[in-house]
Scaffold this motif. Structure first.
Motif, PDB file in Angstrom:
ATOM      1  N   GLY A   1      33.003  30.464  34.731  1.00 24.41           N
ATOM      2  CA  GLY A   1      33.185  31.719  35.449  1.00 24.41           C
ATOM      3  C   GLY A   1      34.075  32.665  34.668  1.00 24.41           C
ATOM      4  O   GLY A   1      34.716  32.275  33.687  1.00 24.41           O
ATOM      5  N   TYR A   2      34.119  33.903  35.095  1.00 23.93           N
ATOM      6  CA  TYR A   2      35.012  34.892  34.492  1.00 23.93           C
ATOM      7  C   TYR A   2      35.338  35.945  35.538  1.00 23.93           C
ATOM      8  O   TYR A   2      34.745  35.967  36.623  1.00 23.93           O
ATOM      9  CB  TYR A   2      34.377  35.535  33.253  1.00 23.93           C
ATOM     10  N   GLY A   3      36.306  36.800  35.217  1.00 22.63           N
ATOM     11  CA  GLY A   3      36.733  37.819  36.165  1.00 22.63           C
ATOM     12  C   GLY A   3      36.393  39.223  35.695  1.00 22.63           C
ATOM     13  O   GLY A   3      36.718  39.596  34.566  1.00 22.63           O
ATOM     14  N   LEU A   4      35.742  39.984  36.539  1.00 23.51           N
ATOM     15  CA  LEU A   4      35.483  41.406  36.308  1.00 23.51           C
ATOM     16  C   LEU A   4      36.399  42.185  37.238  1.00 23.51           C
ATOM     17  O   LEU A   4      36.277  42.093  38.460  1.00 23.51           O
ATOM     18  CB  LEU A   4      34.014  41.734  36.595  1.00 23.51           C
ATOM     19  N   TYR A   5      37.313  42.958  36.651  1.00 23.35           N
ATOM     20  CA  TYR A   5      38.289  43.704  37.445  1.00 23.35           C
ATOM     21  C   TYR A   5      38.124  45.201  37.209  1.00 23.35           C
ATOM     22  O   TYR A   5      37.906  45.644  36.081  1.00 23.35           O
ATOM     23  CB  TYR A   5      39.715  43.285  37.077  1.00 23.35           C
TER      24      TYR A   5
ATOM     25  N   PHE B   1      28.143  38.104  39.530  1.00 20.27           N
ATOM     26  CA  PHE B   1      27.589  37.170  40.511  1.00 20.27           C
ATOM     27  C   PHE B   1      26.658  36.160  39.852  1.00 20.27           C
ATOM     28  O   PHE B   1      26.562  35.014  40.317  1.00 20.27           O
ATOM     29  CB  PHE B   1      26.874  37.934  41.621  1.00 20.27           C
ATOM     30  N   ASP B   2      25.993  36.556  38.776  1.00 18.92           N
ATOM     31  CA  ASP B   2      25.070  35.638  38.115  1.00 18.92           C
ATOM     32  C   ASP B   2      25.812  34.422  37.580  1.00 18.92           C
ATOM     33  O   ASP B   2      25.326  33.287  37.666  1.00 18.92           O
ATOM     34  CB  ASP B   2      24.349  36.356  36.967  1.00 18.92           C
ATOM     35  N   VAL B   3      26.997  34.637  37.034  1.00 19.70           N
ATOM     36  CA  VAL B   3      27.788  33.522  36.506  1.00 19.70           C
ATOM     37  C   VAL B   3      28.548  32.801  37.615  1.00 19.70           C
ATOM     38  O   VAL B   3      28.495  31.570  37.721  1.00 19.70           O
ATOM     39  CB  VAL B   3      28.766  34.027  35.427  1.00 19.70           C
ATOM     40  N   ASN B   4      29.255  33.551  38.455  1.00 18.60           N
ATOM     41  CA  ASN B   4      30.194  32.939  39.401  1.00 18.60           C
ATOM     42  C   ASN B   4      29.557  32.422  40.680  1.00 18.60           C
ATOM     43  O   ASN B   4      30.144  31.581  41.365  1.00 18.60           O
ATOM     44  CB  ASN B   4      31.280  33.953  39.778  1.00 18.60           C
ATOM     45  N   VAL B   5      28.372  32.949  41.033  1.00 14.48           N
ATOM     46  CA  VAL B   5      27.728  32.551  42.298  1.00 14.48           C
ATOM     47  C   VAL B   5      26.367  31.907  42.050  1.00 14.48           C
ATOM     48  O   VAL B   5      26.121  30.764  42.458  1.00 14.48           O
ATOM     49  CB  VAL B   5      27.557  33.766  43.238  1.00 14.48           C
ATOM     50  N   TYR B   6      25.478  32.625  41.366  1.00 15.04           N
ATOM     51  CA  TYR B   6      24.140  32.081  41.138  1.00 15.04           C
ATOM     52  C   TYR B   6      24.197  30.876  40.206  1.00 15.04           C
ATOM     53  O   TYR B   6      23.387  29.946  40.336  1.00 15.04           O
ATOM     54  CB  TYR B   6      23.208  33.145  40.558  1.00 15.04           C
ATOM     55  N   GLY B   7      25.161  30.878  39.254  1.00 10.71           N
ATOM     56  CA  GLY B   7      25.296  29.729  38.365  1.00 10.71           C
ATOM     57  C   GLY B   7      25.574  28.442  39.117  1.00 10.71           C
ATOM     58  O   GLY B   7      24.838  27.460  38.973  1.00 10.71           O
ATOM     59  N   PRO B   8      26.630  28.391  39.940  1.00  6.90           N
ATOM     60  CA  PRO B   8      26.854  27.180  40.741  1.00  6.90           C
ATOM     61  C   PRO B   8      25.675  26.825  41.638  1.00  6.90           C
ATOM     62  O   PRO B   8      25.388  25.640  41.855  1.00  6.90           O
ATOM     63  CB  PRO B   8      28.097  27.543  41.569  1.00  6.90           C
TER      64      PRO B   8
ATOM     65  N   ASN C   1      33.582  22.869  43.438  1.00  5.74           N
ATOM     66  CA  ASN C   1      33.446  24.264  43.030  1.00  5.74           C
ATOM     67  C   ASN C   1      34.823  24.855  42.764  1.00  5.74           C
ATOM     68  O   ASN C   1      35.685  24.850  43.648  1.00  5.74           O
ATOM     69  CB  ASN C   1      32.721  25.073  44.112  1.00  5.74           C
ATOM     70  N   VAL C   2      35.022  25.338  41.540  1.00  2.83           N
ATOM     71  CA  VAL C   2      36.308  25.919  41.177  1.00  2.83           C
ATOM     72  C   VAL C   2      36.322  27.374  41.630  1.00  2.83           C
ATOM     73  O   VAL C   2      35.607  28.216  41.093  1.00  2.83           O
ATOM     74  CB  VAL C   2      36.565  25.807  39.668  1.00  2.83           C
ATOM     75  N   SER C   3      37.114  27.635  42.634  1.00  2.48           N
ATOM     76  CA  SER C   3      37.238  28.973  43.196  1.00  2.48           C
ATOM     77  C   SER C   3      38.558  29.584  42.730  1.00  2.48           C
ATOM     78  O   SER C   3      38.948  29.448  41.564  1.00  2.48           O
ATOM     79  CB  SER C   3      37.141  28.901  44.724  1.00  2.48           C
ATOM     80  N   SER C   4      39.271  30.237  43.613  1.00  7.17           N
ATOM     81  CA  SER C   4      40.515  30.933  43.276  1.00  7.17           C
ATOM     82  C   SER C   4      41.188  31.339  44.578  1.00  7.17           C
ATOM     83  O   SER C   4      40.529  31.439  45.622  1.00  7.17           O
ATOM     84  CB  SER C   4      40.207  32.181  42.437  1.00  7.17           C
ATOM     85  N   VAL C   5      42.488  31.603  44.517  1.00  8.32           N
ATOM     86  CA  VAL C   5      43.118  32.188  45.700  1.00  8.32           C
ATOM     87  C   VAL C   5      42.472  33.531  46.024  1.00  8.32           C
ATOM     88  O   VAL C   5      42.487  33.973  47.180  1.00  8.32           O
ATOM     89  CB  VAL C   5      44.636  32.359  45.512  1.00  8.32           C
ATOM     90  N   GLN C   6      41.872  34.178  45.013  1.00  6.89           N
ATOM     91  CA  GLN C   6      41.186  35.443  45.258  1.00  6.89           C
ATOM     92  C   GLN C   6      39.820  35.242  45.901  1.00  6.89           C
ATOM     93  O   GLN C   6      39.114  36.211  46.172  1.00  6.89           O
ATOM     94  CB  GLN C   6      41.074  36.238  43.957  1.00  6.89           C
ATOM     95  N   GLY C   7      39.466  33.996  46.162  1.00  6.81           N
ATOM     96  CA  GLY C   7      38.325  33.707  47.009  1.00  6.81           C
ATOM     97  C   GLY C   7      38.678  33.698  48.479  1.00  6.81           C
ATOM     98  O   GLY C   7      37.806  33.554  49.340  1.00  6.81           O
TER      99      GLY C   7
END
Length: 273
Positions: free
Chosen positions: A83-87, A102-109, A129-135
């Motif tokens: 995954g990666y972050g787009l800010y 979303f293709d990497v962080n959502v559709y990928g998993p 699933n490796v998420s984040s506090v920003q999830g």
């Protein structure tokens, strides 16, 4: 020693690499993957089985899962880490960049989960699933990244109930700031946007966060996240969520604040940015 098998995505650095090393040290058969297999050549030398895997490519996903079935006959754990972050302010983010996020962080998993579930059902395995506090908590400038992690969390909650009759576990690991190069990629992605003048304070906040977050005292190491992932995969009844260390637990808890309180905090940030 273990006779179990794990598939991990995004192993070129950071959390993914540390997770591959952790599982390997515990005696698992580790399939460590990355978009560029040369980035994980040393993991191959250490004893991992490595493969090229771009989580946005269906053929890559199918090839790696088929290989695991042929070589091991089963799979006990899937770690969706890539995954990666787009800010950036949402007005400045083109739809195609949001789609890539979303293709990497959502559709990928989702691709990996669909491909691996037949093997995981047979093994009564675990999806991590490796998420984040920003999830769980969204802040200005993080709408795209948080949106992807919120989606991953929602999908994990639904999936956990769906696969419960098969004794497959689904867990979310939620780190806060981590001492990785995640911030470097985030800064690069932010720099690729074409900013307007309306959101200078948002860009200033993003720059401050990406510059210092990995070096803050509250930042955790990739090894600490990897230990959490391994522990979640190794117990018979894991918790649904694992915030990593105290700061993550506190940050996740702020979602219980009234929306008006959080909005007031953001106004203060804007005023002093």
């Amino acid at each position: 020693m273990s006779d179990e098998t794990v598939l991990i995505t995004g192993c070129s650095s950071g959390i993914g690499r540390a997770t591959a090393e952790q599982f390997l040290d515990e005696g698992w058969t580790v399939y460590a993957t990355s978009r560029d297999e040369s980035d994980i050549a040393d993991l191959d030398e250490s004893g991992c089985r490595t493969a090229t895997l771009d989580v946005t490519e269906d053929d890559d996903v199918a090839r790696v899962v088929d290989r695991i079935e042929d070589e091991q006959g089963g799979l006990d754990c899937l770690v969706n880490n890539a995954g990666y972050g787009l800010y950036g302010p949402l007005e400045d983010i083109p739809a195609e960049k949001l789609h890539d996020q979303f293709d990497v962080n959502v559709y990928g998993p989702h691709r990996l989960t669909r491909a691996a579930l037949p093997l995981l059902r047979e093994a009564e395995g675990t999806i991590c699933n490796v998420s984040s506090v920003q999830g769980r908590l969204s802040v200005p400038g993080a709408g795209a990244y948080s949106g992807s992690k919120f989606a991953l969390e929602a999908m994990s909650d639904a999936l956990r109930a769906e696969v419960d009759p098969f004794d497959v576990e689904v867990v979310l690991v939620e780190p806060g700031p981590v001492e990785t190069n995640f911030q470097d990629r985030a800064a690069t992605e932010s720099d690729s946007l074409v900013p307007g003048t309306e959101y200078d304070w948002v860009y200033d906040s993003i720059e401050d966060a990406t510059t210092v977050s990995g070096s803050l005292p509250i930042a955790v190491t990739p090894a600490e996240v990897a230990t959490t992932i391994h522990d979640a995969a190794s117990v018979s009844e894991p918790d649904p969520r694992y915030p990593v260390k105290r700061f993550a637990r506190l940050a996740v808890a702020t979602r219980f604040l009234p929306d008006s309180v959080r909005d007031s905090v953001f106004r203060l940030v804007r005023r002093f940015a």
